[in-house]
Design a protein around this motif. Structure first.
Motif, PDB file in Angstrom:
ATOM      1  N   ASN A 183       1.695  87.347   3.103  1.00 54.78           N
ATOM      2  CA  ASN A 183       0.812  86.716   1.593  1.00 54.78           C
ATOM      3  C   ASN A 183       1.262  85.821   1.475  1.00 54.78           C
ATOM      4  OD1 ASN A 183      -0.636  87.367   0.030  1.00 54.78           O
ATOM      5  ND2 ASN A 183       1.175  89.236  -0.778  1.00 54.78           N
ATOM      6  N   ASN A 184       0.564  84.813   1.205  1.00 56.27           N
ATOM      7  CA  ASN A 184       0.826  84.125   0.201  1.00 56.27           C
ATOM      8  C   ASN A 184       2.033  82.669   1.020  1.00 56.27           C
ATOM      9  OD1 ASN A 184      -1.057  84.269  -2.065  1.00 56.27           O
ATOM     10  ND2 ASN A 184       0.383  85.662  -2.745  1.00 56.27           N
ATOM     11  N   GLY A 185       2.472  83.203   2.421  1.00 58.61           N
ATOM     12  CA  GLY A 185       3.652  82.311   3.496  1.00 58.61           C
ATOM     13  C   GLY A 185       4.571  82.866   3.489  1.00 58.61           C
ATOM     14  N   LYS A 186       4.193  84.712   2.955  1.00 57.25           N
ATOM     15  CA  LYS A 186       5.854  85.318   3.265  1.00 57.25           C
ATOM     16  C   LYS A 186       5.502  85.982   3.654  1.00 57.25           C
ATOM     17  CE  LYS A 186       8.887  87.801   0.181  1.00 57.25           C
ATOM     18  NZ  LYS A 186       9.256  88.872  -1.191  1.00 57.25           N
ATOM     19  N   ARG A 187       6.190  86.591   4.528  1.00 56.41           N
ATOM     20  CA  ARG A 187       5.712  88.378   5.289  1.00 56.41           C
ATOM     21  C   ARG A 187       6.483  89.155   4.864  1.00 56.41           C
ATOM     22  NH1 ARG A 187       8.319  89.052  11.759  1.00 56.41           N
ATOM     23  NH2 ARG A 187       7.280  90.083  12.228  1.00 56.41           N
TER      24      ARG A 187
END
Length: 334
Positions: A183-187
């Motif tokens: 999500n938005n480059g974050k796991r």
């Protein structure tokens, strides 16, 4: 060591088969839950009989006493599982997967508890006094909670779970059977992963009374572990089978308090005997008879009390006057 390895491989194969059969998320019917509940009970019975054939009657009796005790305590734990499922609004078709992974986490954590308990008992015989006193105290607390007539209607996340959520973040909705998403480059974790961790880590609290209880029946770590394993592995199907009947077991806490108190006394007597004091020791056959008898009486009285309560509520509802659909202010005040 060979026996331990073969047992763990066998349990792993059973868990793998269980996962493979139910790998597709679906709503579990009462029929499916009933069949698998019977299968796990039969497997536990065959294992106990195997201990009798290839071991001795003492080992078999200790396994059955431990299994029945752990199973009865697990039923009480299902109340909390129901609250957790409601807290996280778990879709019905995903609940089976949640319980499977949650129970596996619980089994691993219990294995650690069992290893620690066995090591402590081997080094310090006085710990039986501590275990016995703790079980008697737990039994008294159960009676106090049952007499308070306060229903637990919420569940709070433990500190470990809150820390995990804060560190990794949690998605705002379920994504099928996925445990992580980007999500938005974050796991981040999905709610499915969080509820699995909730089921598994909450079992730590349950182990605080169940592990000392079974050590009061046997000091053999192998029997303690296998009894816990079979009791936990059938818990998922039991959840779907008796989920609607849990509220009818109104006297379950009283029954469990008697069992825990009985085992607590047994532990204290055993500790006194180990200290050289001449006191009677409670045998495994007698323990099994007491545990089975208490559970049978508790179940019967619970169902009778629930039926009477339902009849009383129905009579009160029938006696209540019907409220007219259109009433004036004067008639309402009257």
């Amino acid at each position: 060591m060979t026996l331990w390895v073969l047992t763990i491989l066998g349990l792993g194969a059973l868990i793998g088969a269980d996962f493979f059969i139910g790998r597709k998320p679906h709503d579990v019917s009462v029929k499916e839950a009933g069949i698998w509940t019977i299968v796990w009970i039969v497997l536990a019975a065959l294992f106990g009989l195997g201990l009798l054939v290839f071991g001795n009657s003492q080992a078999s009796g200790e396994f059955f006493a431990g299994y029945v005790t752990e199973k009865s305590l697990s039923v009480d734990n299902l109340f909390v599982f129901v609250l957790i499922m409601a807290k996280f609004s778990v879709p019905s078709h995903l609940q089976q997967r949640v319980l499977l992974v949650g129970v596996l986490i619980a089994l691993v954590l219990r294995a650690i508890f069992i290893a620690a308990g066995a090591a402590i008992i081997a080094s310090f015989s006085w710990v039986f006094y501590l275990f016995g006193a703790f079980l008697i105290y737990t039994a008294w607390k159960l009676i106090q909670e049952a007499r308070s007539d306060e229903e637990e209607d919420d569940w709070e996340e433990n500190r470990l779970l809150k820390a995990v959520e804060k560190k990794f973040g949690v998605a705002d909705r379920y994504h099928g059977t996925k445990l992580f998403i980007v999500n938005n480059g974050k796991r981040v974790l999905t709610p499915l992963m969080v509820v699995m961790l909730a089921i598994g880590t909450t079992d730590i609290l349950f182990a605080l009374d169940s592990i000392p209880a079974i050590f009061g029946l046997t000091q053999d770590p192998y029997i303690v572990f296998t009894a816990n394993a079979f009791a936990l592995m059938g818990l998922r199907q039991l959840y779907f089978l008796i989920g609607g009947l849990l509220k009818k077991l109104v006297h379950l806490s009283y029954g469990l308090s008697v069992i825990l108190g009985f085992i607590g006394v047994k532990l204290v007597l055993h500790a006194l005997h180990e200290s050289g004091v001449h006191v009677p020791e409670i045998t495994i056959p007698f323990s099994l008879a007491v545990i089975g008898g208490v559970l049978a009486v508790t179940t019967i009285t619970s169902l009778i009390a629930s039926r009477k309560q339902a009849q009383r509520e129905a009579a009160e509802a029938a006696a209540s006057p019907a409220v007219p659909e259109d009433t004036s202010k004067d008639s309402v005040e009257a």
